[in-house]
Design an enzyme around this catalytic site. Structure first.
Site, PDB file in Angstrom:
ATOM      1  N   LYS A   1     -11.692  97.987  20.829  1.00 10.26           N
ATOM      2  CA  LYS A   1     -10.338  97.763  21.315  1.00 10.26           C
ATOM      3  C   LYS A   1      -9.293  98.282  20.333  1.00 10.26           C
ATOM      4  O   LYS A   1      -9.550  98.348  19.136  1.00 10.26           O
ATOM      5  CB  LYS A   1     -10.104  96.279  21.621  1.00 10.26           C
ATOM      6  CG  LYS A   1      -9.647  95.427  20.467  1.00 10.26           C
ATOM      7  CD  LYS A   1      -9.101  94.093  20.979  1.00 10.26           C
ATOM      8  CE  LYS A   1      -8.497  93.309  19.820  1.00 10.26           C
ATOM      9  NZ  LYS A   1      -7.218  93.822  19.353  1.00 10.26           N
TER      10      LYS A   1
ATOM     11  N   LYS B   1      -3.929  96.474  15.890  1.00 10.94           N
ATOM     12  CA  LYS B   1      -2.889  96.857  14.946  1.00 10.94           C
ATOM     13  C   LYS B   1      -3.363  96.804  13.504  1.00 10.94           C
ATOM     14  O   LYS B   1      -2.779  97.399  12.617  1.00 10.94           O
ATOM     15  CB  LYS B   1      -1.617  96.033  15.159  1.00 10.94           C
ATOM     16  CG  LYS B   1      -1.713  94.562  14.834  1.00 10.94           C
ATOM     17  CD  LYS B   1      -0.340  93.901  14.996  1.00 10.94           C
ATOM     18  CE  LYS B   1      -0.342  92.879  16.106  1.00 10.94           C
ATOM     19  NZ  LYS B   1      -1.295  91.777  15.870  1.00 10.94           N
TER      20      LYS B   1
ATOM     21  N   LYS C   1     -14.372  90.573  12.674  1.00 13.41           N
ATOM     22  CA  LYS C   1     -13.450  90.687  11.545  1.00 13.41           C
ATOM     23  C   LYS C   1     -14.095  90.397  10.198  1.00 13.41           C
ATOM     24  O   LYS C   1     -13.559  90.778   9.164  1.00 13.41           O
ATOM     25  CB  LYS C   1     -12.241  89.763  11.751  1.00 13.41           C
ATOM     26  CG  LYS C   1     -11.333  90.255  12.871  1.00 13.41           C
ATOM     27  CD  LYS C   1      -9.955  89.664  12.800  1.00 13.41           C
ATOM     28  CE  LYS C   1      -9.085  90.336  13.856  1.00 13.41           C
ATOM     29  NZ  LYS C   1      -7.703  89.894  13.821  1.00 13.41           N
TER      30      LYS C   1
HETATM   31  P1  ATP Z   1      -5.336  92.249  14.808  1.00 12.45           P
HETATM   32  O1  ATP Z   1      -6.094  93.524  14.670  1.00 12.45           O
HETATM   33  O2  ATP Z   1      -4.618  91.851  13.552  1.00 12.45           O
HETATM   34  O3  ATP Z   1      -6.160  91.119  15.373  1.00 12.45           O
HETATM   35  P2  ATP Z   1      -4.307  92.769  17.427  1.00 12.45           P
HETATM   36  O4  ATP Z   1      -3.834  94.133  17.772  1.00 12.45           O
HETATM   37  O5  ATP Z   1      -5.640  92.351  17.925  1.00 12.45           O
HETATM   38  O6  ATP Z   1      -4.169  92.576  15.862  1.00 12.45           O
HETATM   39  P3  ATP Z   1      -3.218  90.153  17.998  1.00 12.45           P
HETATM   40  O7  ATP Z   1      -1.976  89.678  17.320  1.00 12.45           O
HETATM   41  O8  ATP Z   1      -4.526  89.650  17.503  1.00 12.45           O
HETATM   42  O9  ATP Z   1      -3.204  91.754  17.970  1.00 12.45           O
HETATM   43  O10 ATP Z   1      -3.106  89.844  19.554  1.00 12.45           O
HETATM   44  C1  ATP Z   1      -1.848  89.723  20.210  1.00 12.45           C
HETATM   45  C2  ATP Z   1      -2.033  89.825  21.709  1.00 12.45           C
HETATM   46  O11 ATP Z   1      -2.350  91.161  22.076  1.00 12.45           O
HETATM   47  C3  ATP Z   1      -3.169  88.954  22.252  1.00 12.45           C
HETATM   48  O12 ATP Z   1      -2.762  88.433  23.498  1.00 12.45           O
HETATM   49  C4  ATP Z   1      -4.291  89.941  22.455  1.00 12.45           C
HETATM   50  O13 ATP Z   1      -5.193  89.528  23.449  1.00 12.45           O
HETATM   51  C5  ATP Z   1      -3.520  91.184  22.876  1.00 12.45           C
HETATM   52  N1  ATP Z   1      -4.246  92.408  22.555  1.00 12.45           N
HETATM   53  C6  ATP Z   1      -4.706  92.765  21.333  1.00 12.45           C
HETATM   54  N2  ATP Z   1      -5.291  93.963  21.384  1.00 12.45           N
HETATM   55  C7  ATP Z   1      -5.220  94.375  22.676  1.00 12.45           C
HETATM   56  C8  ATP Z   1      -5.660  95.547  23.368  1.00 12.45           C
HETATM   57  N3  ATP Z   1      -6.303  96.499  22.733  1.00 12.45           N
HETATM   58  N4  ATP Z   1      -5.407  95.643  24.697  1.00 12.45           N
HETATM   59  C9  ATP Z   1      -4.754  94.663  25.352  1.00 12.45           C
HETATM   60  N5  ATP Z   1      -4.310  93.532  24.760  1.00 12.45           N
HETATM   61  C10 ATP Z   1      -4.534  93.387  23.438  1.00 12.45           C
HETATM   62 MG    MG Z   2      -6.439  90.444  17.382  1.00 12.29          MG
END
Ligand code: ATP
Ligand code: MG
Length: 326
Positions: A192, A195, A111
């Site tokens: 991965k 969002k 990040k």
């Molecule tokens: P950001 O990009 O802001 O970090 P994010 O999509 O990674 O957002 P988080 O809020 O950081 O989402 O994570 C929320 C939950 O979703 C955590 O349990 C994380 O492990 C899970 N998660 C995030 N991305 C994935 C993915 N690509 N596949 C499966 N689980 C995910």
């Molecule tokens: Mg995340």
């Protein structure tokens, strides 16, 4: 009965990755366990957020939790910043964690890479996450597999605290799903799905319209082989779509390979789009009922009350052990 804690950042709109990797497990776990689910807004501000958008994202995430099946009668749903104990314990745990440990975190590396200004909060993110979990004396933390390293750190910090000051925190265990623990970006399938991805075509948002969703899946990066076969190494794009299909339908990879053996990527992608739509549509319908409702505010108010009670108890205990307070 175990205690469960997990959080999701309101850093954008919930993605299909978040749903399949994390949220869907929450719904199952609440049936048997004592669950705390959190909208971790203090985590979201570790990268720049527009205040108005953040506010909307917080509410939207709350509605998506409930729309996905979190039952406020069974689980406690709350907003992190409405429970000040999180940042307080987070600070205390910064005195327990080492710089070297935090420097090893790959999420921080990912990040901060390419950013001109990196906040110090992005660096100490894992100690706040440790506080989130430890305040509720959680036994199990259901997350996607990208959070494995942070959870290891949480355990290390908790063990170190207990050793230095005496038994205070339960040491939590991670729980990641068998299928869907890491959904990949549709545009760059070795990364991965996230969002906060700048390219919205890389993720499926839980609030995308059916048209948007279909378009994103149809334009997902695959390969030129034209064979629907699971091979993460050599066919990451196709394998990711297969994982999505498997997670949405419950079908096995073997069956899928058989059923699509004489079909091209066009047919396959249509099937994936249908499966995703079927998964998301009922959630969107419920979301629309909830988003402007007073019901949602009531759920969050009650949730914060319950969470504050439990969190404060652990916080006081930790403060006493450290020699803080009178
Ligand atoms: P950001 O990009 O802001 O970090 P994010 O999509 O990674 O957002 P988080 O809020 O950081 O989402 O994570 C929320 C939950 O979703 C955590 O349990 C994380 O492990 C899970 N998660 C995030 N991305 C994935 C993915 N690509 N596949 C499966 N689980 C995910
Ligand atoms: Mg995340």
């Amino acid at each position: 009965v175990k205690t469960i804690f997990s959080g999701i950042q309101p850093s954008g709109t919930l993605t299909l990755g978040n749903y399949l990797g994390a949220m869907r497990q929450f719904v199952q776990l609440q049936e048997e366990h004592h669950c705390y689910f959190c909208i971790v807004d203090q985590h979201a501000i570790t990268v720049p957020q527009d205040p108005k958008t953040l506010k909307q994202n917080i509410r939207s995430l709350a509605a998506l939790y409930v729309a996905s099946g979190i039952d406020p009668e069974k689980a406690t749903l709350f907003i992190q910043s409405e429970v000040p104990a999180h940042t307080e314990l987070g600070w205390m745990l910064q005195s327990i964690a080492y710089m070297g440990e935090l420097e090893r975190m790959t999420q921080f590396k990912d990040k901060s890479e390419g950013r001109k200004a990196v906040s110090s909060a992005l660096f100490t993110y894992p100690t706040l996450m440790a506080a989130d979990i430890l305040l509720y004396q959680a036994n199990i933390v259901p997350v996607g597999d990208d959070q494995t390293q942070h959870l290891e750190l949480t355990r290390d910090v908790a063990e170190r605290f207990n050793k230095r000051f005496g038994e205070t925190f339960v040491i939590p265990e991670i729980r990641i799903p068998d299928v869907g623990a890491r959904i990949m970006s549709l545009q760059d399938p070795v990364k991965k799905m996230s969002k906060s991805d700048e390219n919205a075509r890389g993720y499926i948002s839980m609030l995308d319209t059916p048209k948007q969703m279909e378009k994103k899946i149809k334009s997902a990066v695959t390969d030129s082989e034209g064979i629907v076969k699971f091979d993460k190494e050599n066919k990451p794009g196709v394998s990711n779509l297969m994982t999505i299909y498997a997670s949405c339908t419950g079908e096995s990879i073997e069956t899928m390979e058989k059923n699509f053996s004489n079909k091209g990527y066009g047919d396959f992608k249509s099937a994936v789009a249908d499966a995703v739509l079927e998964t998301i549509e009922p959630i969107q319908n419920r979301y629309n009922e909830l988003i402007d409702s007073k019901e949602l505010d009531d759920i969050l108010t009650k949730g914060a009350e319950k969470a504050n009670k439990v969190a404060l108890k652990t916080l006081q205990k930790a403060k006493k052990k450290m020699g803080l307070l009178r």
